[in-house]
Every structure is written in C-alpha cells, then in structure tokens.
Design an enzyme around this catalytic site. Structure first.
Site, PDB file in Angstrom:
ATOM      1  N   SER A 197     -16.345 -24.055 -15.569  1.00 26.34           N
ATOM      2  CA  SER A 197     -17.126 -24.905 -14.654  1.00 26.34           C
ATOM      3  C   SER A 197     -18.516 -25.127 -15.227  1.00 26.34           C
ATOM      4  O   SER A 197     -18.984 -24.366 -16.079  1.00 26.34           O
ATOM      5  CB  SER A 197     -17.251 -24.186 -13.302  1.00 26.34           C
ATOM      6  OG  SER A 197     -18.158 -24.863 -12.456  1.00 26.34           O
TER       7      SER A 197
ATOM      8  N   TYR B  26     -19.550 -17.415  -6.941  1.00 24.75           N
ATOM      9  CA  TYR B  26     -18.826 -18.403  -7.766  1.00 24.75           C
ATOM     10  C   TYR B  26     -19.413 -18.449  -9.180  1.00 24.75           C
ATOM     11  O   TYR B  26     -18.676 -18.449 -10.163  1.00 24.75           O
ATOM     12  CB  TYR B  26     -18.907 -19.772  -7.101  1.00 24.75           C
ATOM     13  CG  TYR B  26     -18.100 -20.853  -7.795  1.00 24.75           C
ATOM     14  CD1 TYR B  26     -16.717 -20.919  -7.650  1.00 24.75           C
ATOM     15  CD2 TYR B  26     -18.717 -21.814  -8.596  1.00 24.75           C
ATOM     16  CE1 TYR B  26     -15.972 -21.916  -8.274  1.00 24.75           C
ATOM     17  CE2 TYR B  26     -17.986 -22.817  -9.222  1.00 24.75           C
ATOM     18  CZ  TYR B  26     -16.610 -22.868  -9.053  1.00 24.75           C
ATOM     19  OH  TYR B  26     -15.874 -23.858  -9.675  1.00 24.75           O
TER      20      TYR B  26
HETATM   21  N1  LIG Z   1     -14.183 -29.980  -8.092  1.00 26.55           N
HETATM   22  C1  LIG Z   1     -15.195 -29.665  -8.865  1.00 26.55           C
HETATM   23  O1  LIG Z   1     -16.271 -30.310  -8.786  1.00 26.55           O
HETATM   24  C2  LIG Z   1     -15.076 -28.557  -9.882  1.00 26.55           C
HETATM   25  C3  LIG Z   1     -16.126 -28.371 -10.801  1.00 26.55           C
HETATM   26  C4  LIG Z   1     -16.025 -27.365 -11.742  1.00 26.55           C
HETATM   27  C5  LIG Z   1     -14.901 -26.552 -11.790  1.00 26.55           C
HETATM   28  N2  LIG Z   1     -13.894 -26.738 -10.890  1.00 26.55           N
HETATM   29  C6  LIG Z   1     -12.720 -25.853 -10.993  1.00 26.55           C
HETATM   30  O2  LIG Z   1     -11.571 -26.652 -11.137  1.00 26.55           O
HETATM   31  C7  LIG Z   1     -10.438 -25.902 -10.708  1.00 26.55           C
HETATM   32  C8  LIG Z   1      -9.569 -26.765  -9.817  1.00 26.55           C
HETATM   33  O3  LIG Z   1     -10.273 -27.048  -8.630  1.00 26.55           O
HETATM   34  P1  LIG Z   1     -10.250 -28.487  -7.911  1.00 26.55           P
HETATM   35  O4  LIG Z   1     -11.628 -29.006  -7.924  1.00 26.55           O
HETATM   36  O5  LIG Z   1      -9.148 -29.324  -8.433  1.00 26.55           O
HETATM   37  O6  LIG Z   1      -9.995 -28.033  -6.386  1.00 26.55           O
HETATM   38  P2  LIG Z   1      -8.679 -28.118  -5.486  1.00 26.55           P
HETATM   39  O7  LIG Z   1      -8.935 -27.273  -4.299  1.00 26.55           O
HETATM   40  O8  LIG Z   1      -8.324 -29.549  -5.289  1.00 26.55           O
HETATM   41  O9  LIG Z   1      -7.576 -27.447  -6.413  1.00 26.55           O
HETATM   42  C9  LIG Z   1      -7.401 -26.053  -6.526  1.00 26.55           C
HETATM   43  C10 LIG Z   1      -5.961 -25.744  -6.238  1.00 26.55           C
HETATM   44  O10 LIG Z   1      -5.768 -24.335  -6.396  1.00 26.55           O
HETATM   45  C11 LIG Z   1      -4.926 -23.897  -5.354  1.00 26.55           C
HETATM   46  N3  LIG Z   1      -5.151 -22.478  -5.106  1.00 26.55           N
HETATM   47  C12 LIG Z   1      -6.184 -21.893  -4.459  1.00 26.55           C
HETATM   48  N4  LIG Z   1      -6.010 -20.564  -4.413  1.00 26.55           N
HETATM   49  C13 LIG Z   1      -4.836 -20.308  -5.039  1.00 26.55           C
HETATM   50  C14 LIG Z   1      -4.115 -19.116  -5.298  1.00 26.55           C
HETATM   51  N5  LIG Z   1      -4.567 -17.907  -4.893  1.00 26.55           N
HETATM   52  N6  LIG Z   1      -2.948 -19.208  -5.970  1.00 26.55           N
HETATM   53  C15 LIG Z   1      -2.476 -20.421  -6.369  1.00 26.55           C
HETATM   54  N7  LIG Z   1      -3.111 -21.578  -6.139  1.00 26.55           N
HETATM   55  C16 LIG Z   1      -4.279 -21.510  -5.484  1.00 26.55           C
HETATM   56  C17 LIG Z   1      -5.284 -24.747  -4.154  1.00 26.55           C
HETATM   57  O11 LIG Z   1      -4.249 -24.793  -3.184  1.00 26.55           O
HETATM   58  C18 LIG Z   1      -5.547 -26.105  -4.796  1.00 26.55           C
HETATM   59  O12 LIG Z   1      -4.398 -26.920  -4.795  1.00 26.55           O
HETATM   60  C19 LIG Z   1     -10.988 -24.636 -10.035  1.00 26.55           C
HETATM   61  O13 LIG Z   1     -10.883 -23.550 -10.943  1.00 26.55           O
HETATM   62  C20 LIG Z   1     -12.448 -24.988  -9.785  1.00 26.55           C
HETATM   63  O14 LIG Z   1     -13.255 -23.838  -9.736  1.00 26.55           O
HETATM   64  C21 LIG Z   1     -13.946 -27.728  -9.947  1.00 26.55           C
END
Ligand SMILES: NC(=O)c1ccc[n+]([C@@H]2O[C@H](COP(=O)([O-])OP(=O)(O)OC[C@H]3O[C@@H](n4cnc5c(N)ncnc54)[C@H](O)[C@@H]3O)[C@@H](O)[C@H]2O)c1
Length: 265
Positions: free
Chosen positions: A143, A156
């Site tokens: 991230s 986080y």
């Molecule tokens: N959205 C952003 O701006 C952003 C920025 C930097 C990093 N990230 C990272 O990207 C990754 C994906 O996040 P996203 O933004 O697509 O969010 P999101 O919530 O759309 O996707 C995350 C997915 O992980 C699943 N999940 C949560 N806990 C879980 C568990 N214990 N076991 C299995 N699945 C689980 C959720 O159901 C969800 O479908 C994460 O690691 C997040 O930290 C996101």
C-alpha cells in the site's frame, strides 16, 4: 500466445475491487485462477463472470488451514501452482491511536494483523513446495501506507510496513527458486472492510476531493492495478525481479507543497 498461458494462480480477496481486477487481467492473459474470498456473495459474481477459467473457494486467509486448502485446490483442479497472490486486506479506517482504549487496541491489532500480515506468512508457507516445484512467485498487495504515514491509522500503517519486510525477507529466503514481490496501490475506489473489533462498517476508500490532491489528478479504476500483477507473474517479463515493491500511487509520494503537481490547476 498470451503472456500467462499455462499459468495457475491463487488470488485472495478476489471478490473485492483490486482482487477482481487481478483475476480479470490474469484470465484475459491466459491464466487459470483459484479465486478466494471470505465473502461468498462476491465469489458468486466471480463464477458468473469467469466460468471455467476459475475455481472459487470461500476462505478466511487469517487461518493456516484455509491457505493450505487453496494450494491443494490449485493442484487438484489445475495440476500446478505458479503464483500465489496474497491480496486480501482490511482497513482501520484511519483511526487515531489516541482514540483507542487498550482493549480496542489489543483486539484491533490481533484482527488486522491476522488478515493483513499473518495471512502472508501462511500463504508463503502453504505454497512453498508447489512454488519451488514450478519456480513460481508470491505477489503481495502492499500500500501507499507501506511507505508513508496517513494512508491509514497506526494499525494499518504498521501492517503494511510489515508486509514490505516480509517481501524482502521471503525474497531472500526463497531465492533462487521463488520470486517474491509486491504492488503498492495508492488509491482505488473500493469499499474496504473495517475492523469488527472496533465495530467499523465497510467504508469507501476514497475521500471526497482526493483526486485533486494527487499529482495525476485522477483516481484510477480498481482494474488499473491488474497489469502490474500480471507483469510480476510473468517469468518472461519479471524473471529477473524479486524483493521489489512497485509503487502505483498516482504520484502521491512526490506531491508538492504549493500544488499537487507542477502543471495541476
Ligand atoms: N482501496 C485502496 O485505496 C487501497 C490502497 C492501498 C492498498 N489497498 C490494499 O488492496 C487490497 C485489496 O483491497 P481493496 O481495496 O480491493 O478492498 P476490498 O474490500 O474491495 O477487497 C478486499 C477483499 O478481501 C476480502 N477479505 C477481507 N478479509 C478477508 C479474509 N479474512 N479472508 C479472505 N478474504 C478477505 C474482502 O471480502 C474483499 O472482497 C488490500 O490488501 C488493501 O489493503 C487498497
């Protein structure tokens, strides 16, 4: 010939915004995918979109056994494993340390670190033999918060910094057989889950006006990140890359003080 023809990948958090984009890109480049998520409803939508190119598995990545089951599924369904993409994650909704009492801090830490950090260790351990066999790779979602403050709260930020340490350590331990790399998204329009321990409901990742704060002056679609994950999965394009984390933050880290970008209005 597609770039990922013959490649078998596991993608966790596959039902969410960035994960779904990774699955979409992997399938379009020829891969077969074991798509895992804790949310069965989201997995149902993946089945509808991708059909026989994927197998969906409901799994909580914070549990060792779930990670082992994902690897077993890849081997049983597709005969090999080339890529384990540990993407699932949860968010602390930017909560300030001073706003947490000790009990909330204790429970919040355990919940967030189990999903964001322990899961990466379980994934790496579960996939180790299969990835040594295939000379494959582990790709972890880091991230903007892996490098800077204020991409989240202390929990986080600490978890995503820890992920970078794991990428480096595992890249070293697993060389020369398994490559280990990360992608560090800046902002994606998703609905990250908050912490049950703190009673948080899922919330939009993008705050109003964020696009004006980044040098590139736009919020990328969630699908935009898939290309980097495909590149890192490819032996041809990334066979020489390990221990690296690719910043994809729309320029956030080089934002200026007077205005976000030199030519931004
Ligand atoms: N959205 C952003 O701006 C952003 C920025 C930097 C990093 N990230 C990272 O990207 C990754 C994906 O996040 P996203 O933004 O697509 O969010 P999101 O919530 O759309 O996707 C995350 C997915 O992980 C699943 N999940 C949560 N806990 C879980 C568990 N214990 N076991 C299995 N699945 C689980 C959720 O159901 C969800 O479908 C994460 O690691 C997040 O930290 C996101």
């Amino acid at each position: 010939m597609n770039r990922l023809d013959g490649t078998v990948a596991i993608v966790t958090g596959a039902g969410g915004g960035i994960g779904r984009g990774i699955v979409r890109r992997y399938v379009s480049e020829g891969a077969k995918v074991v798509a895992a998520d804790i949310d069965q409803k989201l997995l149902g939508r993946l089945d509808e979109e991708f059909g026989a190119d994927i197998v969906t598995v409901q799994a909580n990545v914070a549990q060792a056994q779930a990670n082992r089951r994902l690897v077993e599924t890849a081997l049983a369904e597709f005969g090999r494993l080339d890529v384990f993409c540990a993407n699932a994650g949860i968010y602390d909704q930017n909560v300030a340390l001073a706003d947490l009492d000790f009990e909330a801090l204790d429970r919040g830490f355990d919940e967030l670190f189990a999903v964001n950090v322990k899961s990466v260790l379980f994934a790496a351990r579960a996939a180790y033999d299969a990835l040594v066999e295939s000379k494959g790779s582990l790709i972890v979602t880091a991230s903007f918060a892996s490098f800077s403050s204020s991409g989240g709260g202390a929990l986080y930020t600490a978890s995503k910094h820890a992920v970078v340490g794991l990428i480096k350590q595992l890249a070293y331990e697993f060389a020369p057989d398994i490559r280990v790399n990360g992608v560090a998204p800046g902002i994606a329009p998703t609905t990250l889950k908050g912490l049950n321990a703190l009673g948080q409901q899922p919330k939009d990742s993008v705050l109003q006006g964020t696009e004006r704060a980044v040098p590139l002056q736009a919020i990328p679609e969630s699908d935009a990140y898939g290309g980097l994950y495909a590149l890192l999965a490819s032996r041809r394009d990334a066979g020489h890359i390990t221990g690296s984390v690719f910043n994809a933050d729309s320029g956030l880290a080089i934002r200026g003080m007077s205005k976000p970008g030199g030519r931004a209005r």
